[in-house]
Enzyme design. Sequence first.
Site, PDB file in Angstrom:
ATOM      1  N   ASP A 235       0.833  -1.199   0.000  1.00  0.00           N
ATOM      2  CA  ASP A 235       0.000   0.000   0.000  1.00  0.00           C
ATOM      3  C   ASP A 235       0.874   1.258   0.000  1.00  0.00           C
ATOM      4  OD1 ASP A 235      -2.342  -1.464   0.089  1.00  0.00           O
ATOM      5  OD2 ASP A 235      -2.481  -1.411   2.276  1.00  0.00           O
TER       6      ASP A 235
ATOM      7  N   TYR B  77       6.433  -8.252   8.729  1.00  0.00           N
ATOM      8  CA  TYR B  77       6.070  -6.832   8.831  1.00  0.00           C
ATOM      9  C   TYR B  77       6.313  -6.319  10.241  1.00  0.00           C
ATOM     10  CZ  TYR B  77       3.277  -7.633   4.558  1.00  0.00           C
ATOM     11  OH  TYR B  77       2.854  -7.954   3.292  1.00  0.00           O
TER      12      TYR B  77
ATOM     13  N   ASP C 109      -6.700   2.146   8.100  1.00  0.00           N
ATOM     14  CA  ASP C 109      -5.382   2.774   8.227  1.00  0.00           C
ATOM     15  C   ASP C 109      -5.561   4.280   8.117  1.00  0.00           C
ATOM     16  OD1 ASP C 109      -5.800   3.280   5.526  1.00  0.00           O
ATOM     17  OD2 ASP C 109      -4.127   2.046   4.815  1.00  0.00           O
TER      18      ASP C 109
ATOM     19  N   ARG D 209      -3.807  -4.402   7.866  1.00  0.00           N
ATOM     20  CA  ARG D 209      -4.886  -3.466   8.239  1.00  0.00           C
ATOM     21  C   ARG D 209      -6.087  -4.214   8.802  1.00  0.00           C
ATOM     22  NH1 ARG D 209      -6.933  -0.957   3.373  1.00  0.00           N
ATOM     23  NH2 ARG D 209      -5.747  -2.421   2.116  1.00  0.00           N
TER      24      ARG D 209
END
Length: 240
Positions: free
Chosen positions: A48, A76, A90, A182
């Site tokens: 993203d 992550y 987000d 997310r």
Amino acid sequence: MNFLDGEILYIDKPLGWTSFDAVKRIRGALTRRLKVKKIKVGHAGTLDPLASGVMIICTGKATKRIDELQAGVKEYIATVTLGATTPSFDLETEIDATYPTEHISKLLVEEALKKFVGTIEQVPPAFSACKIDGKRAYDLARKGKDVDLKPKILVIDSIELLDYAQNQITIKVVCSKGTYIRALARDLGIALNTGAHLSALRRTKVGEIRIDDCLSVDQCAELIRTVDIEMPEDTNNVKH
């Protein structure tokens, strides 16, 4: 290097760039250096715009390996803000609701995180690239239309709590392809009886490729500009 026959590049995608932005920059550098009109360039795994980190870019015939490469396990580092939700889960959209967090403790967070380790079902975000009747979910969501996405089966290998504060936590997530961090933030908020959204995300590993193995986009463009270039023997299909 032989970019037409196929090379695999590792870049650190900058915050604010789309995955397409990164591919476009590399493709432009290649077409200028090779003096060709077209060259295949693709990425193995979308990031993203509000996420940074490891992105694998394939050129030429190496684009045939994209499915194989993007199947690698991802790692992550995510910052999750507790006590507030957003429609996109987000910071792409504004906060739409707030919730109490006084009842949350570090122990409660650690226990909640355990529920998401293993094989789980996850409903993708409405603001995602998933397709509904041939249209991207995010296009529908941004027009205010209802988006009904089905749960997907995925695997989260591990979640480690790196930092805890009353309204914000940092976690390290190791997971399979197709995991939306997310959506994990959304589901964690529900599990904690509050709201939550993702406020920062960095992909630190894809398969065996770590962030330390990556070049910045500028460094990659400079490499393309200066490296010794090989051209394939058969250039009949190359558009000059």
